[in-house]
Design a protein around this motif. Structure first.
Motif, PDB file in Angstrom:
ATOM      1  N   GLN A  28       0.885  -1.087  -0.059  1.00 15.66           N
ATOM      2  CA  GLN A  28      -0.020  -0.107   0.206  1.00 15.66           C
ATOM      3  C   GLN A  28       0.831   1.230  -0.087  1.00 15.66           C
ATOM      4  OE1 GLN A  28      -3.656  -0.143  -0.255  1.00 15.66           O
ATOM      5  NE2 GLN A  28      -2.793  -2.180  -0.556  1.00 15.66           N
ATOM      6  N   VAL A  29       0.451   2.129  -0.868  1.00 15.05           N
ATOM      7  CA  VAL A  29       1.238   3.213  -0.925  1.00 15.05           C
ATOM      8  C   VAL A  29       0.278   4.628  -0.858  1.00 15.05           C
ATOM      9  CG1 VAL A  29       3.210   2.486  -2.382  1.00 15.05           C
ATOM     10  CG2 VAL A  29       1.167   3.364  -3.610  1.00 15.05           C
ATOM     11  N   GLY A  30       0.897   5.776  -0.521  1.00 16.90           N
ATOM     12  CA  GLY A  30       0.042   6.847  -0.376  1.00 16.90           C
ATOM     13  C   GLY A  30      -0.136   7.826  -1.960  1.00 16.90           C
ATOM     14  N   ASN A  31      -0.353   8.970  -1.723  1.00 19.96           N
ATOM     15  CA  ASN A  31      -0.496   9.680  -2.894  1.00 19.96           C
ATOM     16  C   ASN A  31       0.856  10.238  -3.334  1.00 19.96           C
ATOM     17  OD1 ASN A  31      -3.300   9.381  -3.259  1.00 19.96           O
ATOM     18  ND2 ASN A  31      -3.426  10.748  -1.505  1.00 19.96           N
ATOM     19  N   PRO A  32       1.202   9.992  -4.752  1.00 17.63           N
ATOM     20  CA  PRO A  32       2.826  10.620  -4.920  1.00 17.63           C
ATOM     21  C   PRO A  32       2.997  12.034  -4.807  1.00 17.63           C
ATOM     22  CG  PRO A  32       1.902   9.215  -6.859  1.00 17.63           C
ATOM     23  CD  PRO A  32       0.582   9.386  -5.666  1.00 17.63           C
ATOM     24  N   GLY A  33       4.056  12.405  -4.028  1.00 19.47           N
ATOM     25  CA  GLY A  33       4.149  13.889  -3.914  1.00 19.47           C
ATOM     26  C   GLY A  33       3.844  14.425  -2.532  1.00 19.47           C
ATOM     27  N   ASP A  34       2.867  13.586  -1.783  1.00 21.35           N
ATOM     28  CA  ASP A  34       2.295  13.871  -0.463  1.00 21.35           C
ATOM     29  C   ASP A  34       3.805  13.759   0.579  1.00 21.35           C
ATOM     30  OD1 ASP A  34      -0.013  14.537  -1.170  1.00 21.35           O
ATOM     31  OD2 ASP A  34      -0.651  12.704  -0.241  1.00 21.35           O
ATOM     32  N   SER A  35       3.674  14.359   1.772  1.00 16.61           N
ATOM     33  CA  SER A  35       4.693  14.266   2.769  1.00 16.61           C
ATOM     34  C   SER A  35       4.595  12.586   3.204  1.00 16.61           C
ATOM     35  CB  SER A  35       4.395  14.959   3.881  1.00 16.61           C
ATOM     36  OG  SER A  35       3.154  14.680   4.495  1.00 16.61           O
ATOM     37  N   VAL A  36       5.759  12.039   3.683  1.00 15.86           N
ATOM     38  CA  VAL A  36       5.702  10.749   4.163  1.00 15.86           C
ATOM     39  C   VAL A  36       4.751  10.675   5.317  1.00 15.86           C
ATOM     40  CG1 VAL A  36       7.634  11.171   6.038  1.00 15.86           C
ATOM     41  CG2 VAL A  36       7.430   8.736   4.814  1.00 15.86           C
ATOM     42  N   ALA A  37       4.614  11.884   6.097  1.00 13.30           N
ATOM     43  CA  ALA A  37       3.116  11.670   7.196  1.00 13.30           C
ATOM     44  C   ALA A  37       1.827  11.434   6.475  1.00 13.30           C
ATOM     45  CB  ALA A  37       3.309  12.947   8.051  1.00 13.30           C
ATOM     46  N   GLU A  38       1.613  12.327   5.405  1.00  9.13           N
ATOM     47  CA  GLU A  38       0.537  11.949   4.834  1.00  9.13           C
ATOM     48  C   GLU A  38       0.418  10.771   3.923  1.00  9.13           C
ATOM     49  OE1 GLU A  38      -3.314  12.741   4.127  1.00  9.13           O
ATOM     50  OE2 GLU A  38      -2.028  14.070   5.408  1.00  9.13           O
ATOM     51  N   GLN A  39       1.464  10.435   3.343  1.00 12.18           N
ATOM     52  CA  GLN A  39       1.530   9.014   2.795  1.00 12.18           C
ATOM     53  C   GLN A  39       1.158   7.805   3.764  1.00 12.18           C
ATOM     54  OE1 GLN A  39       4.347   8.134  -0.302  1.00 12.18           O
ATOM     55  NE2 GLN A  39       4.491  10.234  -1.150  1.00 12.18           N
ATOM     56  N   THR A  40       1.798   7.977   4.916  1.00  7.16           N
ATOM     57  CA  THR A  40       1.655   6.930   5.721  1.00  7.16           C
ATOM     58  C   THR A  40      -0.027   6.702   6.195  1.00  7.16           C
ATOM     59  OG1 THR A  40       3.821   7.154   6.497  1.00  7.16           O
ATOM     60  CG2 THR A  40       2.281   6.210   8.100  1.00  7.16           C
ATOM     61  N   ARG A  41      -0.460   8.116   6.376  1.00  7.54           N
ATOM     62  CA  ARG A  41      -2.022   8.135   6.819  1.00  7.54           C
ATOM     63  C   ARG A  41      -2.853   7.342   5.584  1.00  7.54           C
ATOM     64  NH1 ARG A  41      -0.213  13.354   8.119  1.00  7.54           N
ATOM     65  NH2 ARG A  41       0.044  13.688  10.402  1.00  7.54           N
ATOM     66  N   THR A  42      -2.582   7.705   4.289  1.00  6.59           N
ATOM     67  CA  THR A  42      -3.028   7.052   3.243  1.00  6.59           C
ATOM     68  C   THR A  42      -2.898   5.612   3.384  1.00  6.59           C
ATOM     69  OG1 THR A  42      -3.029   9.173   1.995  1.00  6.59           O
ATOM     70  CG2 THR A  42      -3.549   7.298   0.775  1.00  6.59           C
ATOM     71  N   CYS A  43      -1.697   5.216   3.413  1.00  3.23           N
ATOM     72  CA  CYS A  43      -1.295   3.803   3.600  1.00  3.23           C
ATOM     73  C   CYS A  43      -2.412   3.122   4.607  1.00  3.23           C
ATOM     74  CB  CYS A  43      -0.315   3.524   3.670  1.00  3.23           C
ATOM     75  SG  CYS A  43       1.058   3.958   2.341  1.00  3.23           S
ATOM     76  N   ILE A  44      -2.232   3.612   5.578  1.00  7.83           N
ATOM     77  CA  ILE A  44      -3.121   2.968   6.864  1.00  7.83           C
ATOM     78  C   ILE A  44      -4.632   3.114   6.538  1.00  7.83           C
ATOM     79  CG2 ILE A  44      -3.907   3.615   9.367  1.00  7.83           C
ATOM     80  CD1 ILE A  44      -0.901   4.442   9.788  1.00  7.83           C
ATOM     81  N   GLU A  45      -5.196   4.244   5.951  1.00 13.17           N
ATOM     82  CA  GLU A  45      -6.613   4.429   5.502  1.00 13.17           C
ATOM     83  C   GLU A  45      -6.867   3.255   4.553  1.00 13.17           C
ATOM     84  OE1 GLU A  45      -7.297   8.266   4.101  1.00 13.17           O
ATOM     85  OE2 GLU A  45      -6.968   9.091   6.208  1.00 13.17           O
ATOM     86  N   ASN A  46      -6.153   2.902   3.775  1.00 18.71           N
ATOM     87  CA  ASN A  46      -6.152   1.913   2.544  1.00 18.71           C
ATOM     88  C   ASN A  46      -6.149   0.551   3.352  1.00 18.71           C
ATOM     89  OD1 ASN A  46      -6.249   3.773   0.844  1.00 18.71           O
ATOM     90  ND2 ASN A  46      -4.365   3.578   0.080  1.00 18.71           N
ATOM     91  N   MET A  47      -4.956   0.281   4.081  1.00 17.26           N
ATOM     92  CA  MET A  47      -5.057  -1.059   5.015  1.00 17.26           C
ATOM     93  C   MET A  47      -6.266  -1.178   5.734  1.00 17.26           C
ATOM     94  SD  MET A  47      -1.083  -1.212   6.044  1.00 17.26           S
ATOM     95  CE  MET A  47      -1.222   0.075   7.259  1.00 17.26           C
ATOM     96  N   GLU A  48      -6.698  -0.273   6.407  1.00 22.05           N
ATOM     97  CA  GLU A  48      -7.829  -0.453   7.299  1.00 22.05           C
ATOM     98  C   GLU A  48      -9.115  -0.994   6.346  1.00 22.05           C
ATOM     99  OE1 GLU A  48      -7.462   2.763  11.016  1.00 22.05           O
ATOM    100  OE2 GLU A  48      -8.129   3.548   9.131  1.00 22.05           O
ATOM    101  N   LYS A  49      -9.475  -0.255   5.306  1.00 19.60           N
ATOM    102  CA  LYS A  49     -10.486  -0.641   4.513  1.00 19.60           C
ATOM    103  C   LYS A  49     -10.439  -2.053   3.726  1.00 19.60           C
ATOM    104  CE  LYS A  49     -11.170   3.975   2.899  1.00 19.60           C
ATOM    105  NZ  LYS A  49     -10.783   5.053   1.682  1.00 19.60           N
ATOM    106  N   LEU A  50      -9.228  -2.422   3.414  1.00 22.55           N
ATOM    107  CA  LEU A  50      -8.958  -3.787   2.936  1.00 22.55           C
ATOM    108  C   LEU A  50      -9.145  -4.851   3.916  1.00 22.55           C
ATOM    109  CD1 LEU A  50      -5.909  -2.826   0.310  1.00 22.55           C
ATOM    110  CD2 LEU A  50      -8.352  -3.434  -0.102  1.00 22.55           C
ATOM    111  N   LEU A  51      -8.564  -4.647   5.137  1.00 22.05           N
ATOM    112  CA  LEU A  51      -8.548  -5.401   6.174  1.00 22.05           C
ATOM    113  C   LEU A  51     -10.015  -5.728   6.564  1.00 22.05           C
ATOM    114  CD1 LEU A  51      -5.507  -4.238   8.403  1.00 22.05           C
ATOM    115  CD2 LEU A  51      -5.869  -6.565   7.025  1.00 22.05           C
ATOM    116  N   ALA A  52     -10.943  -4.718   6.641  1.00 27.23           N
ATOM    117  CA  ALA A  52     -12.152  -4.970   6.983  1.00 27.23           C
ATOM    118  C   ALA A  52     -12.953  -5.791   5.863  1.00 27.23           C
ATOM    119  CB  ALA A  52     -12.950  -3.646   7.258  1.00 27.23           C
TER     120      ALA A  52
END
Length: 116
Positions: A28-52
């Protein structure tokens, strides 16, 4: 022999594969060009959805491998990760530096979890 179930199947990969009560997520990756913190948040959101979708959640993550494009971003990524990981449910984890698919990606998460 157990069935293997795949979801969000593409030519190259499936976003979710389940087998014997174990959930494997594609990287899982974030949005290209976002900060590492924002990409991490996006990865986590994606992981939560897929895990659910696969019948799991953050408390059931068994292992997480994190790839950073630059280990200088380790503390910034960890600040987001540490705030998210459910207390008492930290998975086995590794973090390393790697050249990712595009220079605009700063972090990628690879998760294995238990269903249930």
């Amino acid at each position: 022999m157990s069935d293997i179930t795949r979801a969000h199947v593409g030519q190259r990969m499936s976003q979710i594969v389940t087998h014997n009560g174990t959930v494997y997520l594609a990287g899982q990756v974030g949005n290209p060009g976002d900060s590492v913190a924002e990409q991490t948040r996006t990865c986590i959101e994606n992981m939560e959805k897929l895990l659910a979708e696969a019948g799991s959640d953050a408390t059931r993550i068994l292992q997480c491998t994190i790839w950073l494009a630059d280990m200088a971003d380790f503390a910034e990524m960890n600040a987001v990760w540490d705030a998210w990981v459910p207390e008492g449910h930290a998975p086995a984890r590794a973090c390393g530096e790697a050249k990712l698919a595009t220079p605009d990606y700063k972090v990628e998460f690879l998760v294995t979890a238990a269903q249930g």
